[in-house]
Every structure is written in C-alpha cells, then in structure tokens.
Scaffold this active site. Sequence first.
Site, PDB file in Angstrom:
ATOM      1  N   HIS A  12       1.267  -0.971  -0.217  1.00 35.11           N
ATOM      2  CA  HIS A  12       0.116   0.270  -0.552  1.00 35.11           C
ATOM      3  C   HIS A  12       0.808   1.416  -0.194  1.00 35.11           C
ATOM      4  O   HIS A  12       0.114   2.159   0.663  1.00 35.11           O
ATOM      5  CB  HIS A  12      -0.861   0.409   1.239  1.00 35.11           C
ATOM      6  CG  HIS A  12      -0.499   0.309   2.602  1.00 35.11           C
ATOM      7  ND1 HIS A  12      -0.788  -0.917   3.725  1.00 35.11           N
ATOM      8  CD2 HIS A  12       0.686   0.630   2.919  1.00 35.11           C
ATOM      9  CE1 HIS A  12       0.560  -0.743   5.026  1.00 35.11           C
ATOM     10  NE2 HIS A  12       0.919   0.164   4.066  1.00 35.11           N
ATOM     11  N   HIS A  59      -1.642   5.167   9.418  1.00 26.21           N
ATOM     12  CA  HIS A  59      -0.361   5.884   9.379  1.00 26.21           C
ATOM     13  C   HIS A  59      -0.865   7.704  10.142  1.00 26.21           C
ATOM     14  O   HIS A  59       0.218   8.573   9.679  1.00 26.21           O
ATOM     15  CB  HIS A  59       0.322   6.309   8.431  1.00 26.21           C
ATOM     16  CG  HIS A  59       0.494   4.824   7.238  1.00 26.21           C
ATOM     17  ND1 HIS A  59      -0.482   3.626   7.136  1.00 26.21           N
ATOM     18  CD2 HIS A  59       1.587   4.155   7.018  1.00 26.21           C
ATOM     19  CE1 HIS A  59       0.143   2.374   6.753  1.00 26.21           C
ATOM     20  NE2 HIS A  59       1.154   2.664   6.063  1.00 26.21           N
ATOM     21  N   HIS A 193      10.733  -3.806   3.948  1.00 25.21           N
ATOM     22  CA  HIS A 193      10.908  -2.765   3.631  1.00 25.21           C
ATOM     23  C   HIS A 193      11.213  -2.364   5.136  1.00 25.21           C
ATOM     24  O   HIS A 193      10.625  -2.307   6.209  1.00 25.21           O
ATOM     25  CB  HIS A 193      10.283  -2.324   2.848  1.00 25.21           C
ATOM     26  CG  HIS A 193       8.467  -1.185   3.535  1.00 25.21           C
ATOM     27  ND1 HIS A 193       7.704  -2.939   3.601  1.00 25.21           N
ATOM     28  CD2 HIS A 193       7.776  -0.408   3.682  1.00 25.21           C
ATOM     29  CE1 HIS A 193       6.751  -1.628   3.879  1.00 25.21           C
ATOM     30  NE2 HIS A 193       6.616  -0.802   4.327  1.00 25.21           N
ATOM     31  N   GLU A 240       4.388  -5.172   8.608  1.00 18.49           N
ATOM     32  CA  GLU A 240       2.557  -4.511   8.347  1.00 18.49           C
ATOM     33  C   GLU A 240       2.349  -6.193   7.485  1.00 18.49           C
ATOM     34  O   GLU A 240       1.161  -6.224   7.642  1.00 18.49           O
ATOM     35  CB  GLU A 240       2.962  -3.498   6.874  1.00 18.49           C
ATOM     36  CG  GLU A 240       2.990  -2.399   7.697  1.00 18.49           C
ATOM     37  CD  GLU A 240       3.678  -1.407   6.517  1.00 18.49           C
ATOM     38  OE1 GLU A 240       2.829  -0.241   6.200  1.00 18.49           O
ATOM     39  OE2 GLU A 240       3.245  -1.853   5.429  1.00 18.49           O
TER      40      GLU A 240
END
Lengths: 284, 132
Positions: A12, A59, A193, A240
């Site tokens: 995302h 976030h 990541h 995530e």
Amino acid sequence: MSTVVGGVFTSHVPAIGAAIAKGLQNDPYWKPFFDGFPPVQRWLQQVKPNVAVVFYNDHGLNFFLDKMPTFAVGAAARYENADEGWGLPLFKPFEGAADLSWHIIEQMVESEFDPTTCQSMLVDHSLAIPFELCWPEAETWPVKIVPIAVNTVQHPLPSPARCLALGRAVGRALDSWAGNEKIVVMGTGGLSHQLDGERAGFINTPYDLFCLDNLATDPDALVKQSSLDIIEQAGSQGVELLNWIAARGALTGQVEELSRNYHVPISNTAAATVLLENKALVAA
Amino acid sequence: MTTSTLAHADARRTIPGTPIFDGPAAMQGYALNSMCFSFNDQANREAFIENEEAYFDRFNLSEAQRIAVRNRDVLGMIAAGGNIYYLAKLAGIFGLNVQDVGAAQTGVTVDEFKAGLLSHQVTISQQQECVA
C-alpha cells in the site's frame, strides 16, 4: 448465507497512489507492479463481492499515540479519507457495512478478543490504495467495507500468532453471518521494507518468498516467530505482514492461490500482490 | 533518559540499525510526534513554515528534538523519540520522499540509495488460467 469468496493481499505504498494520479501505470518503473492487478481485477469482475473486510494499519491519520488500539474495528456507515500531511488528492469515501461490523465485534469478543470499536474513523492510503488498484475504473466503490486496523506502529505489537487467531475469529464471524453478501477479505502492506534507521532500504527477498509460498497453504508457518523476529527479517515496516496474516486467517475454507506478483523495488519496498480463492469446506 | 528506560535496557532486544518504537521511545518522542501529527492540517504546515521556532514552542519540543529538526537530522529525530510514520509528514514539508530520508540516514547519496534498492530488482509473476 454469506460467502467468503477469497482474499486480496497487496502493498500500500503511498507512492502507488501518486503514480495512479499521474497515470504512470505503464511507466517502466511502475509497470511490473501494476501488471499484478489485471488477474485480480478480472476475478473481482467475475465474482462480484459486495463487502470487503480490510486488515490494514493506520499511519497517523485516525490514530495518534494519545490512544493507540492494538486492534480497532470500524463500525460506521461511512468512512472518509483526509489529508495525511502531504496535501495529496483525497481518496473516494467508502460506505460501511455497519451491521456486519457489529456482528464481527460481537463474535470477536465472544472469541476473547477485545477490540476498540470506532463509529467515526478516517481511513488512510493503507486502506484506500488497494481499492484504487482493484477497481481502477470505479466511480463509487462496488463494495461496502469493514475496516480492521492492526497496530504496527507502537511496540509492543500483537504477535503474529495473535493476528492469525484474530483473523480466524473474524473468519468464523463471517461464516456465521446470516446475510447473503459475498465477502472479500483484504490484507494490506509489506512485504519487506524499512524506512527508518541505519538499515533503511533493507529488502529480504528470500524471506518474502517464504511468506508468499506459505500464505495459502500453511499460514501457521508465518507465525512461529515473534513480531520482532519479523522486523529483523522483513524490516521495520515489513511487519505490516501482520495485516496479511490476519486477513489470511479470515479465510477458513479451502484456499487456493490464483495469482501472485512480486516486484522489487517500488519506492523503498518489495511490493507484492496475491489473490487467494476461498471455498467452503465440504463436510466429509 | 528516564530510569525506567535504563532499567529495561538490558532486557530489550536490539536489531542493528533498526529503531524499535516502544513505550519509552513513545514517551520521549510524544511532543515531536504530536507536532508531526498536526501537519495533517494544511494551516499547521503553513504555520510551521512561517516560524519553526514558534511552532516548536507550541508543541513544547525538547532541546534535542529542536536541534534535530533544525539540522534536518532524521537519525537525531529518531533518537529523540520520533516515529517514522509521523516524521514522514515533516519530511513532506521539506519536500523529501522516503528515498531522500533513507539516503540521509544511511550516509549515501540519494542516487546511491536508489541503486541499493535496485540491486534487489526482481519480478516474479504467476497466475492460474482462470484469471489469466
């Protein structure tokens, strides 16, 4: 009786939204990522789900550190996006499946989970970008949503095993829902990541492929480690993956992978898209 | 640094080069992260640009947090309790994307940071006929 038709799992990264806004789908940098979506779009066109239960992480749009729920379930009739700090164009609003939200909440608590319930909830790019990718032509979204936010921001994070169990509790709730909806489950974020620290830019393809190879067939293989172990292997924000694990748990039937796409890099991220079909188990 | 942080330090797991945003960090960074959270509002972004020092005062930033923000020192902001999800909003004000922020933290140029990401380049795609 409702049917859980399958699951869509996708990264995302905010830059994906910017690429869509600029029409860069065929740009050489972006094309290998966007190429993962036509199979998903075709399947959604065929199956036509009308509800999406979405596991994602906020976030810093709806939740701040003043009150940070480990698991939060939206129970609103409507959800909107808002400025996330970058002044980007807003994502289209979402209609909520509030009746189903309350059924899920009741069943979660029955299963000894204690979610925060939200009758007012902004949803960020982490929820919205997958919809832009799945239904790129839609003027309004063809599904109502139940958003379920998992804390991947402030430690202690929920354990991977806990997230899988949460997803399974949601799956049991969906299987017991008396409505006649077709439900698709979504898990957003990842894969490996890391944005912060001296290890920023960390990518771990072997670990990502381990996750992809086990997602459909053996999700329990993904939860033998702690969340910190996942951070070590997948990077700070690679955790995530918890959203994927929870979403996978909500598919309680016979699960088959219909498509996958894995492409490095998109922004700082190893981007992945997976489509899983879920078929009700036939009693022996 | 509070006593409780030190008391926990031995027991806490560390992962090299990887900040773990836990309770002590969240307490230490609350003012800085609050400021960054406020940047969801365009008017607040403009107020910050207009007068950074006054904006620091409004959120009662610690001296370490002020120095790190003045110096655009991302690792310093993290050391002062900043969380990357919130710091990303501040980075946006400075016109920095996550590659810029990554390069700044790893001591390489942005091109070198991007090259590092590209060194992992791979595309793996497979699908069943029913959706092909």
